[in-house]
Motif scaffolding. Structure first.
Motif, PDB file in Angstrom:
ATOM      1  N   TYR A 334     -27.397 -25.508  -9.563  1.00  0.00           N
ATOM      2  CA  TYR A 334     -28.556 -25.551 -10.467  1.00  0.00           C
ATOM      3  C   TYR A 334     -28.418 -26.698 -11.464  1.00  0.00           C
ATOM      4  O   TYR A 334     -29.372 -27.451 -11.718  1.00  0.00           O
ATOM      5  CB  TYR A 334     -28.691 -24.213 -11.203  1.00  0.00           C
ATOM      6  N   MET A 346     -33.384 -27.577  -6.798  1.00  0.00           N
ATOM      7  CA  MET A 346     -32.123 -26.891  -7.111  1.00  0.00           C
ATOM      8  C   MET A 346     -32.075 -26.473  -8.580  1.00  0.00           C
ATOM      9  O   MET A 346     -31.349 -25.557  -8.956  1.00  0.00           O
ATOM     10  CB  MET A 346     -30.924 -27.797  -6.805  1.00  0.00           C
ATOM     11  N   ALA A 359     -31.095 -22.456  -5.870  1.00  0.00           N
ATOM     12  CA  ALA A 359     -29.662 -22.760  -5.847  1.00  0.00           C
ATOM     13  C   ALA A 359     -28.881 -21.610  -5.219  1.00  0.00           C
ATOM     14  O   ALA A 359     -27.913 -21.842  -4.475  1.00  0.00           O
ATOM     15  CB  ALA A 359     -29.154 -23.033  -7.259  1.00  0.00           C
TER      16      ALA A 359
END
Length: 466
Positions: A334, A346, A359
């Motif tokens: 992330y 992400m 993520a």
């Protein structure tokens, strides 16, 4: 002109992570840490390392790894106190050393987290297949019991447990926290029970020789098998990096992160050293090169009923370790997406669950692939290099951190500055040197690939560069 060493302002991370909810206290962090540390590391590695590198002296290897981890843990705690952000060593490195160094740390830690989850999963599969399914007459086909490197096609049990853990994490932090807290109590109680019962079955002759001569031919005249085993079992102590990775979701991180990290290391070293001494006292170290050494030792001394209990402890222990490591890995992924070094997706956060959902999904897929295809010890040896690189850079990073006027830290600070940060950094470098040659080559290739990704994608999309 791009500046690869441009430093990220810490307020950039603090602002971005304000979307995450602070819900973890010191007790939750200790549970997360023990959840990660007391898993495959205690239920599998002591047997392999005793048989291959150190004999009964494997207990000293765990003690050495714990001492270094404790020192580095204090460095992580100071960084977390000064910068309570997601991404752990990656974020810290980006602020202190510059973006490209932070990226290299993060890239190395991605390998660590993904492979750690996979290694835990293969350990879980070994205990589950050998001690749960086999005794009731269920035997998976060889094709579904191991990956291609071991003559099969895919380790089905390992893949399924990764998916189950991911499903729990995807439901949000509160559920995973409740599962973790309950499971940690169960597995620690079972480990203590194994130690207490095993004490009555120790044979003094199993400790002779305590450090077999065949393991005492050290590279460059240093360390020998004890150091090699210690370098390998660092895999057992990477849980506190995951704690630092959750700083952005911790209440009062200046106080609670250090309590979580140091509490984890102290409890872990007591359990690991005691467990290793009892294990190698019950069974001669030469017999312990198996994936379920604790269950095997109980079989050897005739405690078949207790064998089932330790299997339950191992399965619960490994399960909670997977929760923590998949949680930490997804938060790191992330953070890389948050900063534009990987695709923006992400860095997205689910509107209702308040978790980095994309993520979590990508982390799960990668971990499941490795778990299904790669053997346990191949995974374990690769994990440690990324860990130790981060350990070294974070330890040395305390020195420039103290000189940053823009970063105010009114919380925990590493003692004996600057001596202790330098010692812990140098010890981390030493243990990198003690890793097997092939491990260093493979990790070198991974890091080169990471630099290529950064130059061709990351630096072009980096929010800092823009």
């Amino acid at each position: 002109m791009k500046n690869f060493f441009k430093k990220v302002p810490v307020n950039t991370f603090l602002k971005a992570d304000s979307r995450l909810t602070r819900h973890l206290n010191a007790r939750d962090l200790v549970a997360l840490g023990i959840g990660a540390v007391i898993g495959t590391g205690i239920f599998i590695l002591p047997g392999h390392e005793a048989a291959q590198h150190a004999g009964p002296a494997v207990a000293i290897s765990f003690l050495l790894a714990a001492i270094v981890s404790g020192m580095v843990g204090m460095a992580y705690a100071e960084f977390s106190s000064a910068m309570p952000v997601a991404g752990s060593a990656y974020s810290f490195g980006s602020v202190i050393y510059g973006e490209i160094v932070g990226w290299i740390i993060g890239w190395g830690l991605l390998l660590e987290y993904f492979l750690a989850v996979s290694a835990e999963a293969t350990g879980f599969a070994s205990y589950f297949n050998n001690n749960i399914l086999a005794p009731i007459g269920i035997h998976l086909p060889k094709a579904l019991e191991a990956g291609p490197m071991e003559g099969g096609v895919i380790n089905l049990s390992a893949v399924l447990i990764v998916l189950i853990v991911a499903l729990i994490l995807y439901q949000g932090a509160n559920l995973s926290k409740r599962v973790e807290n309950i499971a940690v109590i169960i597995k620690v109680a079972i480990i203590i029970l194994f130690i207490a019962i095993g004490l009555f079955y120790i044979k003094a002759e199993n400790y002779v020789p305590f450090y077999p001569k065949k393991f005492q031919t050290p590279p460059l005249g240093m360390g020998g098998g004890i150091s090699t085993a210690a370098a390998t079992v660092f895999f057992a102590f990477i849980g506190f990096d995951a704690l630092a990775a959750n700083s952005a979701e911790t209440k009062d991180p200046a106080k609670n992160v250090v309590k979580g990290i140091m509490g984890t290391v102290i409890i872990a070293v007591l359990l690991y050293v005691s467990f290793s001494l009892v294990l190698t006292g019950m069974v001669n170290y030469r017999q312990l090169n198996v994936d379920d050494p604790a269950a095997y030792a109980l079989k050897v001394v005739g405690l078949t009923a207790w064998n089932k209990l330790i299997t339950v402890g191992a399965l619960v222990g490994i399960f909670t370790a997977m929760i923590t490591m998949l949680l930490g890995g997804s938060r790191l992924l992330y953070a890389l997406g948050r900063d534009g070094l990987l695709p923006d997706s992400m860095g997205s956060v689910h509107a209702k669950k308040m978790i980095p959902d994309h993520a979590v999904i990508v982390s799960t897929v990668v971990a499941a692939i490795f778990a299904g295809l790669v053997p346990l010890m191949e995974l374990a040896s690769l994990i440690n290099a990324g860990t130790l690189i981060a350990f070294a850079l974070i330890s040395f990073g305390i020195i420039p951190l103290r000189h940053r006027k823009d970063i105010v830290n009114n919380g925990f600070k590493m003692p004996l500055y600057p001596v202790l940060p330098v010692i812990s950094g140098l010890l981390s470098v030493y243990f990198i040197w003690m890793l097997p040659k092939m491990t260093k080559i493979m990790v070198g290739i991974w890091l080169i690939a990471g630099i290529v990704v950064y130059v061709t994608y990351g630096v072009k999309h980096s929010k800092l560069q823009k």
